[in-house]
Structure formats: structure tokens, C-alpha cells
Design a protein around this motif. Structure first.
Motif, mmCIF file in Angstrom:
data_model
loop_
_atom_site.group_PDB
_atom_site.id
_atom_site.type_symbol
_atom_site.label_atom_id
_atom_site.label_comp_id
_atom_site.label_asym_id
_atom_site.label_seq_id
_atom_site.Cartn_x
_atom_site.Cartn_y
_atom_site.Cartn_z
ATOM 1 N N PRO A 39 -5.258 13.793 -15.084
ATOM 2 C CA PRO A 39 -4.051 12.982 -15.297
ATOM 3 C C PRO A 39 -3.736 12.132 -14.068
ATOM 4 O O PRO A 39 -4.003 12.543 -12.936
ATOM 5 C CB PRO A 39 -2.952 14.030 -15.533
ATOM 6 C CG PRO A 39 -3.680 15.265 -15.956
ATOM 7 C CD PRO A 39 -5.000 15.232 -15.246
ATOM 8 N N LEU A 40 -3.150 10.964 -14.314
ATOM 9 C CA LEU A 40 -2.812 10.051 -13.226
ATOM 10 C C LEU A 40 -1.357 10.242 -12.821
ATOM 11 O O LEU A 40 -0.455 10.179 -13.660
ATOM 12 C CB LEU A 40 -3.037 8.603 -13.662
ATOM 13 C CG LEU A 40 -2.788 7.531 -12.600
ATOM 14 C CD1 LEU A 40 -3.833 7.624 -11.499
ATOM 15 C CD2 LEU A 40 -2.791 6.145 -13.229
ATOM 16 N N ASP A 41 -1.133 10.467 -11.554
ATOM 17 C CA ASP A 41 0.214 10.646 -11.014
ATOM 18 C C ASP A 41 0.929 9.298 -10.973
ATOM 19 O O ASP A 41 0.341 8.278 -10.608
ATOM 20 C CB ASP A 41 0.120 11.244 -9.608
ATOM 21 C CG ASP A 41 1.483 11.626 -9.057
ATOM 22 O OD1 ASP A 41 2.170 10.715 -8.548
ATOM 23 O OD2 ASP A 41 1.840 12.810 -9.135
ATOM 24 N N LEU A 42 2.219 9.276 -11.354
ATOM 25 C CA LEU A 42 2.976 8.027 -11.395
ATOM 26 C C LEU A 42 3.099 7.389 -10.011
ATOM 27 O O LEU A 42 3.081 6.162 -9.881
ATOM 28 C CB LEU A 42 4.374 8.271 -11.972
ATOM 29 C CG LEU A 42 5.255 7.021 -12.151
ATOM 30 C CD1 LEU A 42 4.563 5.986 -13.023
ATOM 31 C CD2 LEU A 42 6.613 7.402 -12.735
ATOM 32 N N GLU A 43 3.184 8.196 -8.961
ATOM 33 C CA GLU A 43 3.265 7.640 -7.609
ATOM 34 C C GLU A 43 1.985 6.882 -7.255
ATOM 35 O O GLU A 43 2.037 5.832 -6.611
ATOM 36 C CB GLU A 43 3.505 8.764 -6.592
ATOM 37 C CG GLU A 43 4.891 9.388 -6.685
ATOM 38 C CD GLU A 43 5.114 10.440 -5.613
ATOM 39 O OE1 GLU A 43 4.253 10.552 -4.704
ATOM 40 O OE2 GLU A 43 6.137 11.138 -5.680
ATOM 41 N N ILE A 44 0.852 7.425 -7.697
ATOM 42 C CA ILE A 44 -0.431 6.734 -7.486
ATOM 43 C C ILE A 44 -0.433 5.427 -8.268
ATOM 44 O O ILE A 44 -0.858 4.377 -7.772
ATOM 45 C CB ILE A 44 -1.613 7.623 -7.926
ATOM 46 C CG1 ILE A 44 -1.662 8.907 -7.092
ATOM 47 C CG2 ILE A 44 -2.925 6.858 -7.840
ATOM 48 C CD1 ILE A 44 -1.910 8.692 -5.622
ATOM 49 N N ALA A 45 0.078 5.483 -9.509
ATOM 50 C CA ALA A 45 0.117 4.281 -10.353
ATOM 51 C C ALA A 45 0.959 3.189 -9.714
ATOM 52 O O ALA A 45 0.638 1.991 -9.821
ATOM 53 C CB ALA A 45 0.667 4.631 -11.730
ATOM 54 N N ALA A 49 -0.479 -0.403 -8.966
ATOM 55 C CA ALA A 49 0.160 -1.562 -9.606
ATOM 56 C C ALA A 49 0.496 -2.637 -8.585
ATOM 57 O O ALA A 49 0.274 -3.838 -8.815
ATOM 58 C CB ALA A 49 1.416 -1.120 -10.347
ATOM 59 N N SER A 50 1.031 -2.230 -7.445
ATOM 60 C CA SER A 50 1.385 -3.196 -6.398
ATOM 61 C C SER A 50 0.143 -3.911 -5.880
ATOM 62 O O SER A 50 0.134 -5.138 -5.716
ATOM 63 C CB SER A 50 2.096 -2.468 -5.255
ATOM 64 O OG SER A 50 2.401 -3.358 -4.212
ATOM 65 N N ASP A 54 -0.750 -7.954 -6.348
ATOM 66 C CA ASP A 54 -1.009 -8.827 -5.199
ATOM 67 C C ASP A 54 -2.374 -9.498 -5.327
ATOM 68 O O ASP A 54 -2.515 -10.702 -5.061
ATOM 69 C CB ASP A 54 -0.946 -8.021 -3.895
ATOM 70 C CG ASP A 54 0.474 -7.559 -3.570
ATOM 71 O OD1 ASP A 54 1.426 -8.095 -4.162
ATOM 72 O OD2 ASP A 54 0.613 -6.639 -2.731
ATOM 73 N N TRP A 55 -3.374 -8.713 -5.711
ATOM 74 C CA TRP A 55 -4.724 -9.259 -5.896
ATOM 75 C C TRP A 55 -4.730 -10.329 -6.978
ATOM 76 O O TRP A 55 -5.319 -11.404 -6.816
ATOM 77 C CB TRP A 55 -5.679 -8.114 -6.246
ATOM 78 C CG TRP A 55 -7.041 -8.553 -6.684
ATOM 79 C CD1 TRP A 55 -8.078 -8.940 -5.893
ATOM 80 C CD2 TRP A 55 -7.516 -8.653 -8.043
ATOM 81 N NE1 TRP A 55 -9.171 -9.271 -6.669
ATOM 82 C CE2 TRP A 55 -8.847 -9.102 -7.987
ATOM 83 C CE3 TRP A 55 -6.942 -8.398 -9.283
ATOM 84 C CZ2 TRP A 55 -9.620 -9.290 -9.128
ATOM 85 C CZ3 TRP A 55 -7.702 -8.597 -10.436
ATOM 86 C CH2 TRP A 55 -9.022 -9.040 -10.337
ATOM 87 N N ALA A 56 -4.072 -10.037 -8.112
ATOM 88 C CA ALA A 56 -4.060 -10.979 -9.234
ATOM 89 C C ALA A 56 -3.349 -12.275 -8.863
ATOM 90 O O ALA A 56 -3.807 -13.375 -9.197
ATOM 91 C CB ALA A 56 -3.390 -10.327 -10.443
ATOM 92 N N GLU A 99 4.968 -0.229 -15.757
ATOM 93 C CA GLU A 99 4.451 -1.376 -16.519
ATOM 94 C C GLU A 99 2.932 -1.351 -16.595
ATOM 95 O O GLU A 99 2.339 -1.824 -17.571
ATOM 96 C CB GLU A 99 4.933 -2.677 -15.875
ATOM 97 C CG GLU A 99 6.427 -2.927 -16.053
ATOM 98 C CD GLU A 99 6.920 -4.080 -15.207
ATOM 99 O OE1 GLU A 99 7.714 -4.897 -15.722
ATOM 100 O OE2 GLU A 99 6.526 -4.172 -14.017
ATOM 101 N N LEU A 100 2.293 -0.803 -15.574
ATOM 102 C CA LEU A 100 0.841 -0.667 -15.589
ATOM 103 C C LEU A 100 0.410 0.382 -16.595
ATOM 104 O O LEU A 100 -0.515 0.169 -17.385
ATOM 105 C CB LEU A 100 0.334 -0.287 -14.188
ATOM 106 C CG LEU A 100 -1.142 0.115 -14.060
ATOM 107 C CD1 LEU A 100 -2.049 -1.038 -14.475
ATOM 108 C CD2 LEU A 100 -1.447 0.545 -12.629
#
Length: 697
Positions: A39-45, A49-50, A54-56, A99-100
Motif C-alpha cells: 500500500p502507498l502511504d498518503l504522505e509519500i503520495a 505529487a509535488s 513541478d516536473w510537468a 488528487e494524485l
């Protein structure tokens, strides 16, 4: 650095970008999620996402979208901008972890087979971090799964991901019994070859059948077709070459390893093949390939046709789904090695595929079925509708010798001597290639040749993954309880050859003898899409999909309804298009031709010149006869279509009526129109002909 090295993957938020832009701890946590399915932790997400935003934005992106694959067979997207208004009348650019990870889409407006109704609209999209995000047209695309408010899958990605997990779990379990302790993950890999047609846009715009249905509903054969074999692998025309060059650049920017391109057998037909990647990413990539084939073609005033049979009488287009299994420590489980008779691990995985495909041949057949493929399968360029496996002589002989108890003899590495001293001796492969086989072993992979060119490869892969996972689980159960491991392996292979060997066929799949032989063997011959759909309600098929948590019973029933609805709507649109063209284009043109002939006859008679008018009158009689039959066939199709639309409550019965009655009337109408095309003045004929379209570029 070369141009290709600079642009390849430049628009992809791939591992290289993540490693460079994410904090080490975040990168490691995300990789652990991707590699181990945690499972993916929301803090990691939030951190991802940030970084992704920035990259996009640096790449020029202004919007993002959750990109998903509903059961329409194509992709869907809803774009949101990064902007967020501030109190001072300006904006800031934001993109959160929430949102991600999660988006929302209308779950009732996509095919659901009863899972959603109009007033129950909510559906969710969930980030699939195993497939990298990418930028296209100034938008950040985030691959996602799509499910309903109540949790049922509404897409093709979710069952694919579920099947991959089940296959990996059971393959790893079996490998550990062979002492492979380093293997923690097995991944199905796919390389889908994509066939397509390119035609001039001006020609396309004049054909309502191509615009509305993707195929020509009318058209007599051109004087020349593919009989000279001069298009296949022939020199690529400049206009097509320019398109291919442009396409390659667009694909490479998205990290899609387009490797091979060439002319296919039919005039105006071509093929593109990528390098293997994981089945999930390969599925996403193939959706992008199909989309970019169409959009790039338009830049060159061309139109790309992905229908399985856009032109009658010439090759249709397929999508060869090359499927294999790879371990996380670099093994290809279908690589027989130099001595396949000694490679017991290879033989057990080979046996698993044989057993799975035999016992679930109907699901495999369904996985490649769609309305367009009904026109293609069984023709000279496509495998028959009967599922069989080609293994080649050497592997077949090894399996037979295991059953008989004979000492297995290796052929060794054979060399092919071509008889010219200056040419090298060529190493001969373990198997030949059999293009008439729907499911052929081709050295270190299986080539599933039945898949249609317009289809998503998700379905064939999630069905294949699931049934092979099921058999691997059975093998693991037997081997874990075996007193003598080696003896039990031998017994498993023997049992498979005895019980499932009927599926192995190395001969000509096009021959009438094979149809008779297949019937004797008890192999199903499912001739149409509608007949194939029925297998979704078979208890054994529901049971295997439920056991491996790929589909629930309700989800299987929904696919049944969606598939029938798709067929009914497809044939209905085709029939309506035929009637539109017949009544508003062809019939007026033919009547004008009749009138012109009659006028010419009267003018000659009134001129006072004595002349033999037999050719004129014969042509008028022939045209009038066809026009009379033409009007009759229009009426018959209208009556059949009206009955199909209004006389059925059961969707399966309705679909079968469309298949057996409406389609037959469509073929009869086409036959008359195609005859008229051969005699009506080309200046009067209202649409471009096959000769115009196929030989125009």
C-alpha cells in the motif's frame, strides 16, 4: 548524445526522473510499493505529487488528468488545471497527494452491464503507480484504474492488475519448490505487434461507411490486390516513411520502444512492433500507439484504419500478442535453453500453458473476439476460430517421449546451411513459425495471433494470466504434497500430455481436414463473437475468475451484457449506414446511369442513323435487373433491421438475430451494389473505389 537518446522517455515521469527528483526515502518507499505491491502511504503520495507537478510544469503542462480504460475499448480522460485562485485575484499552481491518488468520474455514462444505473453516477479512478505518468499535449496523464462507488471494476486495467498479482503469487510458489529462493516476483511480459491501414484522408472523407463504422460496407475488388506479394516487406513509400518517422518520435518521447516497422501483406497495410515490457505497461502503451497512429496520420493528410477487416478480399489486421513470463532475477521461464529435454522447470511451465489453454479454450477465444474480428478469423492471413497450440516438432517429440517412457534424445543445435560459401551457417531455432496457429510457441514466448487490431490487449492478457495462474496453483499443490518430487513432476507432465495433448497441433490450421480433426478431438469451434460471449456465464469460467479475484460473479455477468450490447449496436450502426448510403448515394447514381443509357439509345434512334444497339440495350437490361434487385434488398434489410430493433427482450437472442439475419441481409445488399459498381460509369459512381483507395498513396 544522439537525438534518440535525448528524446526517448523525455515526456515520462519514469524511474530515472523519480530517482533524480524525489528524496531518497520517498523514492525507496515508492519503489517498494511498485516492486512488492505494498500500500502507498498518503504522505509519500504528497511528496510524489509535488515532484510530479513541478516536473510537468517545467515541461509546459498546465493540466492533469486521470487516464483510464473503460469498457468501451478506448481510453477516457477528464482534464483539470493545476491553478488554484488566491484571495488577491491571482492563482497558485497546486497538485495534492489526494488528487494524485484518487479522482472521480461519472460511473453511469460508461458501459457497466447493469453495475451502475443513471441515477447512481459516482465512479472512482485510482492511481496505478506501476505504470509511469507522462505528458501529452501539455497535460500530465496519470494512469489509473476505474471502479464503481460500490467497488466493482468498470475498466480493463483493474482485472489485468489482479491477474498479474495472482500469476506472480502462484508462479513464485512453484519456483520456490524448484529451489529458486531468490525469485520474489514473476511478471508477464508482452510485445504486441500492431497492424493497420493508411489511406488518403480525401478518400476517407467521401466514404460514410469508413467514417461511421471503420470498414468499407461496399466495394468490389480492385483489378490488383495482394496476389503478387509485392507489398509485403516492400520499399516504404516516401509519404508513409515520413509518417512512420513522425510516429516514432512521438512514441519514443513517451518511452514506447517502437522497434520494427514494415509494409504488411495487403496494399496500404503496415505493421509496428515494440520491444517487450510488462503486460500492464504494454497495455497502456498499446492504447497510446493506437491513438497516435490516428493523430499522427492526420498530420500527413492520412487516416489510419484499425478495423480488423476494413476491405473485403484483402488481408485484415491483427495484433499478435507475444506473451512470456519473466522473474525479478532475470529468467525467462519460457526459454527452453540448449537442452529443453533437461530443463524440467521449463517443461512444467510449458505444461501449465498447455493445460490452461485446453481447459479454458473458450475464454481464450472470447478474449480475441469482437465484431470486427468475425470478418477476419479463418481467412488466409489470420488463424482459424479453433484454439490450438503449435509447439514444433522437437518439443512435441520430447513431451511424447516423456509419456511413453522412452529415453529422451536431444537433437543438439542444428545449423542451416544455405549453400553459398560466402554466407554464414545460420543457427536453426527450436521451432519453425506456424502462422496458421492461433497460439504458437515461438522460441521463448507464446504468440497469440488471434487478437484484433482495434482491440485492447488487456482482455487476452488478464484471461491468459488467470487461467495459467490457476494451473500453476494446481501443480504447486501436487508438488508440495509429493513424496518424490522428481517423480511427481514427471507424472504432471504425463497427465497434461494425455489429458490436454489434444490442443497441440503443428499442421495447417487453414485446412478443412483440421476442422474435422478438431471436432474429433472435441475442441470447440466457436465461429462468432456472439457465440463466444456465452462462455462468460459458464460456471467453470466464473469459478476460475472468482477464485483468483479477477472478476466476481456480478462482474462476469456485467461483461456478458456489455459484450452483447456492443455487438448489437455495432451491427445496427453498420446496417443503418448501409441503408443511408444505398438509398441516398448508390440508388440515385444507378438510376442516373440507367437514364443516361436510355437517353443515348433514344438519341441514336432519333438521329436516323442505323446502328446496332444491342450492346446498349443489353447494358440497360443488366443495369435495370440489378437495380430492381437492389431495391428489393433494401426493403429486405429494412424489414430485418426493424424486427431486430423491436422484437426481442432477451439480448442474446437479439444479438443472434443480428448475427444470423441482419448480417446476412447486409451481405446480400452489398453483393448487388458491388455488381453495380462494376458496370456503372466511374464518373457517376458516388464514392471512391478500392482501386482508388488502396493504390493512392
Amino acid at each position: 548524445m544522439s537525438l534518440i537518446s535525448q528524446i526517448f522517455g523525455s515526456n515520462v515521469y519514469n524511474d530515472c526522473v523519480m530517482r533524480e527528483r524525489l528524496p531518497k526515502a520517498t523514492y525507496k518507499a515508492l519503489k517498494k510499493t511498485i516492486d512488492e505491491g505494498l500500500p502507498l502511504d498518503l504522505e509519500i503520495a504528497e511528496v510524489v505529487a509535488s515532484s510530479m507537478k513541478d516536473w510537468a510544469i517545467e515541461k509546459g503542462a498546465t493540466h492533469y488528468t486521470h487516464w483510464f480504460q473503460p469498457m468501451t475499448g478506448i481510453t477516457a480522460e477528464k482534464h483539470d488545471s493545476f491553478i488554484n485562485p488566491t484571495d488577491d485575484g491571482k492563482v497558485i499552481l497546486e497538485f495534492s497527494g489526494k488528487e494524485l491518488i484518487k479522482g472521480e468520474a461519472d460511473g453511469s455514462s460508461f458501459p457497466s452491464g447493469g453495475l451502475r444505473v443513471t441515477f447512481e453516477a459516482r465512479g472512482y479512478t485510482a492511481w496505478d503507480c506501476t505504470s509511469p505518468a507522462f505528458i501529452k499535449n501539455n497535460t500530465l496523464y496519470i494512469p489509473t484504474a476505474f471502479c464503481s462507488y460500490t467497488g466493482e471494476t468498470l475498466d480493463k486495467k483493474t482485472p489485468l492488475l489482479r491477474s498479474i498479482e495472482s500469476l506472480s503469487k502462484n508462479a513464485v510458489r512453484l519456483l520456490k519448490l524448484f529451489g529458486n529462493e531468490n525469485v520474489t516476483k514473476v511478471t508477464p511480459t508482452v510485445g504486441p505487434e500492431q497492424e493497420y491501414f493508411l489511406i488518403d484522408k480525401k478518400m476517407y472523407d467521401k466514404r460514410k461507411d469508413l467514417i461511421f463504422t471503420g470498414r468499407t460496407l461496399f466495394g468490389s475488388k480492385a483489378p490488383k490486390g495482394q496476389e503478387m506479394d509485392d507489398h509485403y516487406y516492400g520499399s516504404i513509400k516516401p509519404r508513409v516513411s515520413a509518417f512512420m518517422e513522425d510516429l516514432d518520435l512521438e512514441l519514443w518521447k513517451l518511452g514506447i520502444s517502437a522497434k520494427t516497422e514494415h509494409n504488411e501483406v495487403a496494399p496500404a497495410q503496415h505493421e509496428l512492433a515494440p520491444i517487450f515490457t510488462t503486460s500492464n505497461i504494454a497495455t497502456d502503451h498499446n492504447q497510446l500507439v493506437m491513438e497516435l497512429l490516428k493523430t499522427v496520420a492526420l498530420r500527413h493528410d492520412l487516416v489510419c484504419l484499425l478495423h480488423e477487416k476494413p476491405f473485403a478480399g484483402v488481408n485484415g489486421s491483427g495484433k499478435h500478442n507475444n506473451w512470456s513470463l519473466s522473474t525479478n532475477d532475470g529468467q525467462n521461464l519460457f526459454d527452453p535453453g540448449k537442452t529443453p529435454h533437461e530443463n524440467v522447470q521449463f517443461l512444467i511451465f510449458l505444461s501449465a500453458v498447455i493445460k490452461a489453454v485446453d481447459e479454458y479454450a473458450d475464454l481464450i477465444r472470447l478474449s480475441a473476439a469482437n465484431p470486427g474480428n468475425d470478418h477476419r478469423l479463418g481467412a488466409n492471413e489470420a488463424p482459424p476460430a479453433i484454439i490450438s497450440i503449435f509447439l514444433g516438432d522437437e518439443l512435441t517429440r520430447i513431451l511424447e517421449q516423456i509419456v511413453s517412457g522412452e529415453d529422451i534424445e536431444a537433437n543438439g543445435i542444428e545449423k542451416l546451411m544455405v549453400g553459398v560459401k560466402t554466407l554464414p551457417a545460420l543457427r536453426k531455432d527450436t521451432t519453425d513459425r506456424n502462422r496458421t496457429s492461433p497460439f504458437a510457441f515461438t522460441g521463448n514466448k507464446f504468440e497469440f495471433r488471434m487478437v484484433g487490431s482495434s482491440a485492447s490487449i488487456a482482455s487476452p492478457n488478464f484471461f491468459l494470466n488467470t487461467i495459467v495462474a490457476h494451473v500453476l496453483e494446481q501443480f504447486a499443490d501436487r508438488l508440495e504434497n509429493a513424496k518424490d518430487f522428481s517423480k511427481e513432476i514427471n507424472s504432471i507432465i504425463k497427465d497434461v500430455v494425455k489429458e490436454n495433448g489434444r490442443i497441440i497441433f503443428n499442421g495447417n490450421g487453414y485446412s478443412d481436414d483440421w476442422v474435422k480433426e478438431a471436432e474429433k478431438r472435441g475442441l470447440p469451434n466457436i465461429k462468432s463473437y456472439v457465440e463466444a460471449i456465452a462462455c462468460l456465464l459458464k460456471e467453470k469460467n466464473i469459478a476460475v475468475m472468482e477464485k483468483h479475484k479477477v472478476f466476481s460473479r456480478v462482474e462476469m455477468h456485467s461483461r456478458y451484457e456489455i459484450s452483447l450490447e456492443k455487438y448489437i449496436k455495432t451491427i445496427n450502426i453498420e446496417a443503418m449506414t448501409m441503408l443511408e448510403m444505398a438509398k441516398r448515394q448508390f440508388l440515385p447514381a444507378c438510376i442516373k446511369f440507367e437514364t443516361d443509357i436510355a437517353k443515348s439509345i433514344n438519341e441514336i434512334k432519333n438521329s436516323g442513323i442505323e446502328a446496332d444497339l444491342s450492346a446498349n440495350t443489353d447494358l440497360l437490361k443488366e443495369t435495370a435487373s440489378f437495380v430492381s434487385q437492389f431495391k428489393k434488398e433494401i426493403s429486405l434489410l429494412e424489414n430485418s433491421l426493424s424486427k431486430a430493433q423491436n422484437s426481442f427482450e432477451d439480448t442474446f437472442e437479439q444479438a443472434m438475430f443480428y448475427r444470423n439475419d441482419v448480417f446476412a441481409r447486409m451481405e446480400a445488399l452489398r453483393g448487388v451494389v458491388d455488381e453495380l459498381e462494376r458496370i456503372v460509369d466511374s464518373n457517376i459512381w458516388p464514392i471512391p473505389t478500392y482501386a482508388d483507395i488502396l493504390f493512392n498513396i
